[in-house]
Design a protein around this motif. Structure first.
Motif, PDB file in Angstrom:
ATOM      1  N   PHE A  29      19.106  63.810   8.465  1.00  0.00           N
ATOM      2  CA  PHE A  29      19.145  64.909   9.424  1.00  0.00           C
ATOM      3  C   PHE A  29      17.814  65.005  10.166  1.00  0.00           C
ATOM      4  CE2 PHE A  29      22.836  66.303   7.025  1.00  0.00           C
ATOM      5  CZ  PHE A  29      23.626  66.815   8.021  1.00  0.00           C
ATOM      6  N   LEU A  50      26.985  60.394  26.881  1.00  0.00           N
ATOM      7  CA  LEU A  50      26.918  60.952  25.526  1.00  0.00           C
ATOM      8  C   LEU A  50      26.974  59.845  24.465  1.00  0.00           C
ATOM      9  CD1 LEU A  50      26.701  63.642  24.185  1.00  0.00           C
ATOM     10  CD2 LEU A  50      29.169  63.791  24.142  1.00  0.00           C
ATOM     11  N   MET A  54      24.300  59.271  21.498  1.00  0.00           N
ATOM     12  CA  MET A  54      24.736  59.299  20.106  1.00  0.00           C
ATOM     13  C   MET A  54      24.271  58.044  19.360  1.00  0.00           C
ATOM     14  SD  MET A  54      28.462  60.664  19.432  1.00  0.00           S
ATOM     15  CE  MET A  54      29.185  59.069  19.236  1.00  0.00           C
ATOM     16  N   ARG A  55      24.436  56.885  20.010  1.00  0.00           N
ATOM     17  CA  ARG A  55      23.970  55.643  19.380  1.00  0.00           C
ATOM     18  C   ARG A  55      22.477  55.718  19.114  1.00  0.00           C
ATOM     19  NH1 ARG A  55      27.327  53.328  23.381  1.00  0.00           N
ATOM     20  NH2 ARG A  55      25.596  52.649  24.677  1.00  0.00           N
ATOM     21  N   PHE A  58      21.743  58.001  16.107  1.00  0.00           N
ATOM     22  CA  PHE A  58      21.994  57.347  14.820  1.00  0.00           C
ATOM     23  C   PHE A  58      20.912  56.330  14.502  1.00  0.00           C
ATOM     24  CE2 PHE A  58      26.803  57.869  15.610  1.00  0.00           C
ATOM     25  CZ  PHE A  58      26.708  59.199  15.297  1.00  0.00           C
TER      26      PHE A  58
ATOM     27  N   MET B  64      30.824  48.603  21.040  1.00  0.00           N
ATOM     28  CA  MET B  64      30.441  49.452  22.163  1.00  0.00           C
ATOM     29  C   MET B  64      31.664  50.137  22.758  1.00  0.00           C
ATOM     30  SD  MET B  64      27.137  49.284  22.821  1.00  0.00           S
ATOM     31  CE  MET B  64      26.602  49.160  24.523  1.00  0.00           C
ATOM     32  N   GLN B  69      33.431  54.064  18.694  1.00  0.00           N
ATOM     33  CA  GLN B  69      32.454  55.145  18.697  1.00  0.00           C
ATOM     34  C   GLN B  69      33.086  56.434  18.204  1.00  0.00           C
ATOM     35  OE1 GLN B  69      29.851  55.256  21.964  1.00  0.00           O
ATOM     36  NE2 GLN B  69      29.303  53.153  21.525  1.00  0.00           N
ATOM     37  N   TYR B  73      31.712  58.093  14.873  1.00  0.00           N
ATOM     38  CA  TYR B  73      31.204  59.461  14.988  1.00  0.00           C
ATOM     39  C   TYR B  73      31.911  60.372  13.988  1.00  0.00           C
ATOM     40  CZ  TYR B  73      29.676  63.891  16.861  1.00  0.00           C
ATOM     41  OH  TYR B  73      29.142  65.140  16.980  1.00  0.00           O
ATOM     42  N   VAL B  76      30.278  59.624  10.581  1.00  0.00           N
ATOM     43  CA  VAL B  76      28.910  60.118  10.436  1.00  0.00           C
ATOM     44  C   VAL B  76      28.897  61.637  10.347  1.00  0.00           C
ATOM     45  CG1 VAL B  76      26.672  60.274  11.566  1.00  0.00           C
ATOM     46  CG2 VAL B  76      27.909  58.124  11.573  1.00  0.00           C
ATOM     47  N   GLY B  80      28.052  63.616   6.987  1.00  0.00           N
ATOM     48  CA  GLY B  80      26.822  64.413   7.039  1.00  0.00           C
ATOM     49  C   GLY B  80      27.075  65.861   6.659  1.00  0.00           C
ATOM     50  N   THR B 117      32.508  66.963  21.347  1.00  0.00           N
ATOM     51  CA  THR B 117      31.871  65.669  21.614  1.00  0.00           C
ATOM     52  C   THR B 117      32.885  64.647  22.091  1.00  0.00           C
ATOM     53  OG1 THR B 117      30.381  66.207  19.820  1.00  0.00           O
ATOM     54  CG2 THR B 117      30.281  63.986  20.667  1.00  0.00           C
ATOM     55  N   LEU B 120      34.013  65.303  25.676  1.00  0.00           N
ATOM     56  CA  LEU B 120      33.056  64.846  26.697  1.00  0.00           C
ATOM     57  C   LEU B 120      33.026  63.323  26.775  1.00  0.00           C
ATOM     58  CD1 LEU B 120      30.148  67.359  26.087  1.00  0.00           C
ATOM     59  CD2 LEU B 120      31.681  67.255  28.048  1.00  0.00           C
ATOM     60  N   MET B 121      33.115  62.664  25.598  1.00  0.00           N
ATOM     61  CA  MET B 121      33.058  61.195  25.620  1.00  0.00           C
ATOM     62  C   MET B 121      34.264  60.601  26.321  1.00  0.00           C
ATOM     63  SD  MET B 121      31.516  60.066  21.978  1.00  0.00           S
ATOM     64  CE  MET B 121      31.884  58.344  22.211  1.00  0.00           C
ATOM     65  N   GLN B 124      33.906  61.177  30.033  1.00  0.00           N
ATOM     66  CA  GLN B 124      32.978  60.218  30.648  1.00  0.00           C
ATOM     67  C   GLN B 124      33.593  58.827  30.693  1.00  0.00           C
ATOM     68  OE1 GLN B 124      29.284  60.506  28.493  1.00  0.00           O
ATOM     69  NE2 GLN B 124      28.764  62.477  29.396  1.00  0.00           N
ATOM     70  N   GLU B 129      31.868  55.991  33.210  1.00  0.00           N
ATOM     71  CA  GLU B 129      30.427  55.900  32.942  1.00  0.00           C
ATOM     72  C   GLU B 129      30.126  54.959  31.796  1.00  0.00           C
ATOM     73  OE1 GLU B 129      27.967  59.481  32.712  1.00  0.00           O
ATOM     74  OE2 GLU B 129      29.287  60.351  34.229  1.00  0.00           O
TER      75      GLU B 129
END
Lengths: 139, 129
Positions: A29, A50, A54-55, A58, B64, B69, B73, B76, B80, B117, B120-121, B124, B129
């Motif tokens: 964290f 974004l 994010m990458r 991490f 990628m 992702q 995400y 993680v 977490g 998140t 938004l991803m 985009q 993008e």
């Protein structure tokens, strides 16, 4: 009646790893928040999508933002980020492979098999950390 | 008496542990997912940098992509947040009485954070993008 041998309380591997899992978990964290805030202060808000942010959060490696930032040599590639990357690698590699050991030892209770898995995981740990240090130094 | 651990796979599936059991199993799946994918990513990056291998470049291109992702995400963020809950309950064991509520609270934090998140991803992604 069968009994199961359990380690005595004290400074043994299980206790040390239990402690390590908590400390490294909190360290992720701290490291992620550090990386994200510095990236935002350096202009990530207007420069990158974004996904790239994010990458970077991490793992602050220049190759993670190369496509989005005009010049990674200004602020995105230096010794500070390499030090952060090495700490994430050490904490992450140890935390992850120890977690793999927990899962395997839950399903394989035979001590010989457990020793075999422990040895394999130890070799994998050393290999992964060496490869990762090469990647960090080379990118 | 020692506990008999000979439980079949399908018997195990019938065990109704509820929310905390879902947290336990997702913690394992997301943890193993990260070990597997990030380990491969590190090895592939090494082969990309030092040898320019085709398979390594293909694997990292796959990484990628937005689908990976979104998956990583999830792993993680869930791992977490769940880890944070475990640490808090370990440090203050008296709170273990409220572990069901803690698991709900964790979903209450996870769903908006992950949802916003990925919204938004994906936005985009379609904007190119």
């Amino acid at each position: 009646m069968t009994t199961r041998r359990v380690p005595h309380p004290g400074w043994n591997l299980e206790y040390l790893m239990w402690l390590f899992m908590r400390i490294s978990g909190l360290a992720f964290f701290a490291l992620a928040i550090t990386g994200m805030f510095i990236a935002l202060a350096q202009g990530a808000r207007s420069q990158m999508g974004l996904g790239a942010l994010m990458r970077w959060t991490f793992f602050p490696n220049p190759s993670h933002v190369q496509a989005d930032v005009p010049d990674v040599d200004i602020g995105w590639r230096n010794g500070f980020w390499q030090a952060i990357e090495i700490s994430i690698l050490f904490f992450g590699g140890t935390h992850g492979l120890n977690g793999l050991r927990y899962v395997l030892e839950d399903y394989f209770t035979n001590p010989v098999v457990q020793l075999l898995f422990r040895s394999l995981i130890f070799i994998l740990w050393v290999f992964l950390l060496v490869v990762a240090v090469f990647v960090v130094m080379g990118s | 008496m020692a506990l008999s651990r000979k439980v079949g796979f399908f018997e195990g599936l019938k065990y109704r542990g509820g929310g905390p059991m879902l947290a336990w199993i997702l913690h394992r799946i997301s943890g193993l997912g990260m070990v597997f994918f990030i380990g491969l990513h590190i090895v592939a990056s090494h082969f990309t940098l030092d040898a320019g291998s085709d398979w390594a470049i293909a694997l990292n291109t796959l990484y990628m992509s937005i689908y990976f992702q979104l998956f990583i995400y999830f792993c993680v963020l869930y791992h977490g947040l769940n880890g944070l809950r475990i640490i808090i309950l370990d440090v203050w064991p008296k709170m273990l009485e409220y572990q069901k509520e803690a698991t709900w609270l964790q979903w209450l934090v996870f769903i908006p954070t992950y949802g916003l998140t990925i919204f938004l991803m994906i936005q985009q992604f379609f904007a190119g993008e």
